[in-house]
Design an enzyme around this catalytic site. Structure first.
Site, PDB file in Angstrom:
ATOM      1  N   CYS A  22     -17.843  12.522 -17.135  1.00 60.60           N
ATOM      2  CA  CYS A  22     -17.054  11.316 -16.863  1.00 60.60           C
ATOM      3  C   CYS A  22     -17.264  10.305 -17.992  1.00 60.60           C
ATOM      4  CB  CYS A  22     -17.438  10.709 -15.513  1.00 60.60           C
ATOM      5  SG  CYS A  22     -16.354   9.356 -15.015  1.00 60.60           S
ATOM      6  N   TYR A  45      -5.910   0.721   8.996  1.00 62.25           N
ATOM      7  CA  TYR A  45      -4.844  -0.273   9.175  1.00 62.25           C
ATOM      8  C   TYR A  45      -3.901   0.202  10.279  1.00 62.25           C
ATOM      9  CZ  TYR A  45      -6.751  -1.424   4.599  1.00 62.25           C
ATOM     10  OH  TYR A  45      -7.616  -1.727   3.582  1.00 62.25           O
ATOM     11  N   ASN A  46      -4.336   1.275  10.976  1.00 63.32           N
ATOM     12  CA  ASN A  46      -3.544   1.871  12.063  1.00 63.32           C
ATOM     13  C   ASN A  46      -2.146   2.269  11.614  1.00 63.32           C
ATOM     14  OD1 ASN A  46      -5.335  -0.521  13.747  1.00 63.32           O
ATOM     15  ND2 ASN A  46      -5.500   1.619  14.362  1.00 63.32           N
ATOM     16  N   THR A  47      -2.071   2.807  10.405  1.00 63.48           N
ATOM     17  CA  THR A  47      -0.790   3.294   9.883  1.00 63.48           C
ATOM     18  C   THR A  47      -0.952   4.703   9.333  1.00 63.48           C
ATOM     19  OG1 THR A  47      -1.209   2.384   7.673  1.00 63.48           O
ATOM     20  CG2 THR A  47      -0.041   0.965   9.234  1.00 63.48           C
TER      21      THR A  47
END
Length: 503
Positions: free
Chosen positions: A133, A398-400
């Site tokens: 990295c 976010y309940n999506t």
């Protein structure tokens, strides 16, 4: 020669003119670049399109347009790091997590602790280098020198003190095969005469190693671009679009609107990312339907402990055969192999070649009941910071799901977290591993395993290939789960070995 000498300074000014959260500093930097240009000196321009190679820049939060909460985060990050780095600009999709992440990283690198500052940055270099990295290596090379580190150490690990060289074995095992760590490895580090580590120093080092291994996963998983003022982040070549003028840099404009061909050369990437096929819409609906069905099955009956154990072993075995068949090249990286030993050592599934590794049962050794208290006792406050970060990543919602709202995503988040721990041989007795195959399809498993186990092999195609209808913020959310689940898995193996040594 004058241009080459000024290049780092100009690149730094270029970064400040675009990435500083303070408007007056941005304006002054732009003014200086304008005056330099008037002297006939060429100004570098950004190479690439924003903080991520995978996420269109126009979908990112633009510095100067952020809301008050995000401005505070940006200002804190800038004050702490001396820059607003690309990792921060991608993580800010999730401000609550970013705040916890920055607080933890600041404590590990700059606050009082067992290890001197230059050791901390050098350990960061060692850890990031194990996954090639170069993005993180570049940042910590600069920070290492800034805090007075010896430049000779950067010529190769063999030039660093023997005490740091001794950490190389633990570094490689944590990064690639943490299940092989035993109390004997810990004993070797703690009882090496004049080059020995104290327990507190070793805890600090282990947390740093796991932090940067997992941050390398995030860097590759989200396609983080090189910083503007670092190698690979800027160029003096003219842009490829004829209507783009180099003087636009001083006005804050850039080549974000240039269109690049997709890997197949057919549809431009900016269009293909937003192409909403019927198939991908069905993918979301099918996933939600599976979640509903699994919840109904849970409510009706619960599998026996024997069946749960069988399903874990089956999932663990199947995870070995999840591998990438990508031909596409991953992001080019600068060779950083001089910062670690045994370059041929890499990830291998724990049950291959006749090797049998006993299942790590969380019931016997968990972060909550064992690891947390050990870290907090030997490195005060760090256990609390890590615990908060783990909980935020695990519970963040976010309940999506794509275009759907008011969705309980806890089942899906737990499946992702437990699948990662399953790949590391870690089992939760109360979890039905049969849910994983229902919720995570093959393309998603390939992405997860690549990002967690061999992040340097992650490609744009893998990122685009899973959850095609989901927003980029949701894919970044997935990466936060991968980062924290991986870090906790590594920590569990290291801390269990330390506990066994102590007892």
């Amino acid at each position: 020669a004058a241009r080459d000498g000024l290049c780092p300074v100009l690149a730094r000014l270029l970064m400040l003119s675009r990435r500083c959260p303070f408007p007056d500093v941005r304006e002054k930097s732009q003014a200086i670049l304008g005056r330099v240009q008037e002297l006939g000196i060429r100004i570098p321009r950004p190479l690439g399109h924003g903080p991520s190679r995978f996420i269109p820049e126009k979908e990112m939060i633009q510095v100067g347009n952020e809301d008050p909460m995000m401005h505070t985060l940006f200002a804190d990050s800038f004050a702490t790091l001396g820059r607003l780095d690309n990792v921060t600009l991608v993580m800010v999709f999730h401000p609550q997590y970013l705040e916890s992440f920055l607080k933890t990283q600041h404590y590990l690198l700059q606050m009082d602790g067992p290890l001197p500052l230059h050791y901390r940055h050098y350990i960061g270099i060692m850890a990031a280098a194990r996954h090639q990295c170069s993005y993180l290596v570049n940042l910590h090379v600069n920070d290492f020198l800034h805090v007075g580190g010896d430049p000779k150490w950067l010529n190769g690990l063999e030039n660093a003190p023997q005490k740091l060289q001794n950490l190389g074995e633990l570094n490689k095992m944590l990064a690639h095969r943490p299940w092989l760590i035993t109390k004997e490895h810990i004993e070797q580090l703690l009882k090496t005469e004049e080059n020995s580590w104290s327990l507190a120093e070793l805890i600090h080092a282990v947390v740093l190693l796991t932090h940067y291994h997992s941050l390398a996963s995030f860097t590759f998983g989200c396609g983080i671009s090189p910083e503007i003022d670092c190698e690979g982040g800027h160029t003096f070549r003219p842009p490829s679009v004829s209507n783009y003028c180099i003087c636009d840099i001083t006005n804050g404009y850039h080549a974000a609107e240039e269109i690049h061909a997709s890997p197949t050369g057919s549809i431009p990437v900016c269009f293909s990312l937003h192409f909403k096929s019927t198939e991908s819409v069905c993918e979301v609906e099918a996933l939600m339907e599976k979640m509903k069905q699994l919840q109904e099955c849970r409510d009706e009956e619960e599998a026996s402990q024997e069946e749960m154990a069988t399903r874990f072993e089956r999932e663990k075995r199947e995870s070995m055969f999840v591998c990438s068949s990508e031909d596409e090249e991953s992001a080019p990286t600068r060779d950083v192999s001089r910062h670690f030993e045994d370059t041929s050592y890499g990830y291998k599934d724990f049950s291959r070649h006749g090797m049998h590794v006993p299942t790590f049962r969380v019931q016997d050794y968990s972060w909550e009941d064992h690891g947390y208290s050990l870290v907090n006792r030997l490195y005060p406050d760090v256990g609390q910071l890590l615990d908060e970060k783990f909980h935020i990543a695990y519970n963040l919602t976010y309940n999506t799901m794509a275009m759907h709202k008011d969705v309980d995503t806890s089942m899906l988040r737990r499946a992702i977290w437990n699948y990662i721990h399953c790949m590391f041989g870690i089992r939760y007795d109360d979890y039905d591993y049969g849910e994983i195959n229902q919720l995570l399809d093959r393309s998603f498993k390939v992405y997860i395993k690549t990002v967690v186990c061999t992040p340097e092999k992650t490609t744009r195609r893998m990122y685009d290939g899973f959850w095609r209808q989901f927003a980029h913020s949701e894919k970044v959310h997935v990466n936060l789960l991968l980062v924290e689940a991986r870090m906790q898995a590594e920590l569990l193996y290291a801390l269990r070995a330390i506990t066994r040594y102590m007892t």
